[in-house]
Design a protein around this motif. Structure first.
Motif, mmCIF file in Angstrom:
data_model
loop_
_atom_site.group_PDB
_atom_site.id
_atom_site.type_symbol
_atom_site.label_atom_id
_atom_site.label_comp_id
_atom_site.label_asym_id
_atom_site.label_seq_id
_atom_site.Cartn_x
_atom_site.Cartn_y
_atom_site.Cartn_z
ATOM 1 N N CYS A 71 -6.342 0.817 -5.394
ATOM 2 C CA CYS A 71 -6.155 0.593 -3.970
ATOM 3 C C CYS A 71 -5.030 -0.410 -3.726
ATOM 4 C CB CYS A 71 -7.458 0.103 -3.346
ATOM 5 S SG CYS A 71 -7.398 0.022 -1.551
ATOM 6 N N ALA A 72 -5.001 -1.478 -4.502
ATOM 7 C CA ALA A 72 -3.942 -2.477 -4.347
ATOM 8 C C ALA A 72 -2.572 -1.848 -4.574
ATOM 9 C CB ALA A 72 -4.168 -3.643 -5.315
ATOM 10 N N VAL A 73 -2.461 -0.976 -5.568
ATOM 11 C CA VAL A 73 -1.190 -0.310 -5.853
ATOM 12 C C VAL A 73 -0.809 0.640 -4.715
ATOM 13 C CG1 VAL A 73 -0.045 1.339 -7.407
ATOM 14 C CG2 VAL A 73 -1.349 -0.565 -8.356
ATOM 15 N N ALA A 74 -1.767 1.412 -4.230
ATOM 16 C CA ALA A 74 -1.491 2.343 -3.126
ATOM 17 C C ALA A 74 -1.085 1.583 -1.867
ATOM 18 C CB ALA A 74 -2.712 3.221 -2.849
ATOM 19 N N CYS A 75 -1.755 0.468 -1.598
ATOM 20 C CA CYS A 75 -1.407 -0.348 -0.431
ATOM 21 C C CYS A 75 -0.031 -0.984 -0.592
ATOM 22 C CB CYS A 75 -2.461 -1.431 -0.208
ATOM 23 S SG CYS A 75 -4.017 -0.828 0.461
ATOM 24 N N GLU A 76 0.280 -1.423 -1.789
ATOM 25 C CA GLU A 76 1.601 -2.010 -2.051
ATOM 26 C C GLU A 76 2.693 -0.980 -1.804
ATOM 27 O OE1 GLU A 76 3.596 -5.121 -2.288
ATOM 28 O OE2 GLU A 76 1.820 -5.558 -3.483
ATOM 29 N N ASN A 77 2.465 0.240 -2.245
ATOM 30 C CA ASN A 77 3.425 1.315 -2.022
ATOM 31 C C ASN A 77 3.564 1.616 -0.535
ATOM 32 O OD1 ASN A 77 5.200 3.498 -2.890
ATOM 33 N ND2 ASN A 77 3.560 4.841 -2.186
ATOM 34 N N CYS A 78 2.454 1.700 0.160
ATOM 35 C CA CYS A 78 2.466 1.981 1.590
ATOM 36 C C CYS A 78 3.200 0.864 2.338
ATOM 37 C CB CYS A 78 1.039 2.124 2.104
ATOM 38 S SG CYS A 78 0.911 2.663 3.814
ATOM 39 N N LEU A 79 2.889 -0.364 1.999
ATOM 40 C CA LEU A 79 3.547 -1.507 2.625
ATOM 41 C C LEU A 79 5.058 -1.439 2.419
ATOM 42 C CD1 LEU A 79 3.380 -4.298 4.012
ATOM 43 C CD2 LEU A 79 2.975 -5.284 1.759
ATOM 44 N N SER A 80 5.468 -1.144 1.214
ATOM 45 C CA SER A 80 6.899 -1.040 0.890
ATOM 46 C C SER A 80 7.576 0.074 1.684
ATOM 47 C CB SER A 80 7.062 -0.805 -0.612
ATOM 48 O OG SER A 80 8.416 -0.634 -0.937
ATOM 49 N N GLU A 81 6.919 1.215 1.763
ATOM 50 C CA GLU A 81 7.473 2.360 2.487
ATOM 51 C C GLU A 81 7.527 2.117 3.996
ATOM 52 O OE1 GLU A 81 8.768 5.287 1.372
ATOM 53 O OE2 GLU A 81 8.518 4.645 -0.714
ATOM 54 N N MET A 82 6.627 1.305 4.502
ATOM 55 C CA MET A 82 6.551 1.065 5.944
ATOM 56 C C MET A 82 7.477 -0.046 6.431
ATOM 57 S SD MET A 82 4.601 3.284 7.378
ATOM 58 C CE MET A 82 4.245 2.599 8.998
ATOM 59 N N LEU A 83 8.175 -0.714 5.532
ATOM 60 C CA LEU A 83 9.033 -1.826 5.934
ATOM 61 C C LEU A 83 10.056 -1.436 6.995
ATOM 62 C CD1 LEU A 83 9.643 -3.732 2.581
ATOM 63 C CD2 LEU A 83 8.208 -4.414 4.508
ATOM 64 N N ASP A 84 10.599 -0.240 6.893
ATOM 65 C CA ASP A 84 11.617 0.210 7.844
ATOM 66 C C ASP A 84 11.074 1.181 8.888
ATOM 67 O OD1 ASP A 84 13.599 -1.310 6.569
ATOM 68 O OD2 ASP A 84 13.984 0.283 5.115
ATOM 69 N N GLU A 85 9.772 1.338 8.921
ATOM 70 C CA GLU A 85 9.140 2.274 9.845
ATOM 71 C C GLU A 85 8.480 1.526 11.004
ATOM 72 O OE1 GLU A 85 8.960 5.675 9.562
ATOM 73 O OE2 GLU A 85 10.030 5.738 7.657
ATOM 74 N N GLN A 86 8.387 2.190 12.123
ATOM 75 C CA GLN A 86 7.638 1.656 13.253
ATOM 76 C C GLN A 86 6.179 2.100 13.114
ATOM 77 O OE1 GLN A 86 8.622 -0.337 15.794
ATOM 78 N NE2 GLN A 86 10.595 -0.518 14.771
ATOM 79 N N SER A 87 5.282 1.213 13.499
ATOM 80 C CA SER A 87 3.867 1.548 13.447
ATOM 81 C C SER A 87 3.236 1.218 14.792
ATOM 82 C CB SER A 87 3.175 0.757 12.338
ATOM 83 O OG SER A 87 1.799 1.030 12.325
ATOM 84 N N ASP A 88 2.399 2.109 15.255
ATOM 85 C CA ASP A 88 1.715 1.885 16.531
ATOM 86 C C ASP A 88 0.310 1.309 16.332
ATOM 87 O OD1 ASP A 88 0.592 4.105 15.400
ATOM 88 O OD2 ASP A 88 0.725 5.365 17.184
ATOM 89 N N ASN A 89 0.012 0.905 15.096
ATOM 90 C CA ASN A 89 -1.286 0.281 14.822
ATOM 91 C C ASN A 89 -1.096 -0.831 13.784
ATOM 92 O OD1 ASN A 89 -1.142 1.564 12.329
ATOM 93 N ND2 ASN A 89 -2.670 3.109 12.809
ATOM 94 N N ASP A 90 -2.164 -1.200 13.093
ATOM 95 C CA ASP A 90 -2.096 -2.331 12.164
ATOM 96 C C ASP A 90 -1.598 -1.991 10.762
ATOM 97 O OD1 ASP A 90 -2.800 -4.350 13.930
ATOM 98 O OD2 ASP A 90 -4.943 -4.061 13.594
ATOM 99 N N CYS A 91 -1.131 -0.790 10.540
ATOM 100 C CA CYS A 91 -0.436 -0.460 9.292
ATOM 101 C C CYS A 91 0.988 -0.957 9.496
ATOM 102 C CB CYS A 91 -0.450 1.038 9.037
ATOM 103 S SG CYS A 91 0.564 1.569 7.637
ATOM 104 N N PRO A 92 1.564 -1.740 8.709
ATOM 105 C CA PRO A 92 1.257 -2.164 7.343
ATOM 106 C C PRO A 92 0.511 -3.493 7.215
ATOM 107 C CG PRO A 92 3.518 -2.702 7.809
ATOM 108 C CD PRO A 92 2.956 -2.048 9.064
ATOM 109 N N ARG A 93 0.184 -4.123 8.312
ATOM 110 C CA ARG A 93 -0.520 -5.414 8.252
ATOM 111 C C ARG A 93 -1.814 -5.299 7.438
ATOM 112 N NH1 ARG A 93 -0.170 -6.971 13.292
ATOM 113 N NH2 ARG A 93 1.336 -8.578 12.825
ATOM 114 N N CYS A 94 -2.538 -4.216 7.625
ATOM 115 C CA CYS A 94 -3.796 -4.056 6.896
ATOM 116 C C CYS A 94 -3.551 -3.924 5.394
ATOM 117 C CB CYS A 94 -4.582 -2.856 7.417
ATOM 118 S SG CYS A 94 -3.743 -1.269 7.242
ATOM 119 N N CYS A 95 -2.420 -3.335 5.032
ATOM 120 C CA CYS A 95 -2.097 -3.184 3.602
ATOM 121 C C CYS A 95 -1.974 -4.547 2.930
ATOM 122 C CB CYS A 95 -0.810 -2.396 3.414
ATOM 123 S SG CYS A 95 -0.940 -0.658 3.866
#
Length: 106
Positions: free
Chosen positions: A14-38
């Motif tokens: 889970c930590a690895v998947a969240c780290e990947n998601c967080l990295s991928e979301m750095l340049d993306e807009q989010s309308d919720n708490d992703c990537p904060r939750c990651c």
């Protein structure tokens, strides 16, 4: 294989998947708490894996807290269509299940 191994493995995945998601979301807009939750999930999953591995007297509480964070993250990331968000949500759901089982077994 010990009783703790599935929980430790789920937390690490889970930590690895969240780290990947967080990295991928750095340049993306989010309308919720992703990537904060990651970010929260990464820290709690690693703490949980460590606590369970050392048979911490606080592992039950840490497992519950980790499960709560992962549940939140699964909801947030699962709302996005990105492949990395869906993989993150899936890993989070597996971690919730494993951490809740571990907390009940303690």
């Amino acid at each position: 294989m010990s009783v703790q191994d599935p929980c430790i493995e789920a937390c690490q995945k889970c930590a690895v998947a969240c780290e990947n998601c967080l990295s991928e979301m750095l340049d993306e807009q989010s309308d919720n708490d992703c990537p904060r939750c990651c970010r929260e999930c990464i820290d709690l999953c690693l703490l949980c894996a460590q606590a369970v591995a050392r048979n911490s007297r606080f592992s039950e509480e840490i497992c519950r807290l980790c499960a709560d964070a992962c549940e939140w993250c699964a909801e947030q990331c699962g709302a996005h269509d990105h492949d990395h968000c869906q993989k993150c949500a899936e890993a989070c759901r597996a971690c919730v299940k494993s951490c809740r089982s571990m907390a009940q077994a303690s």
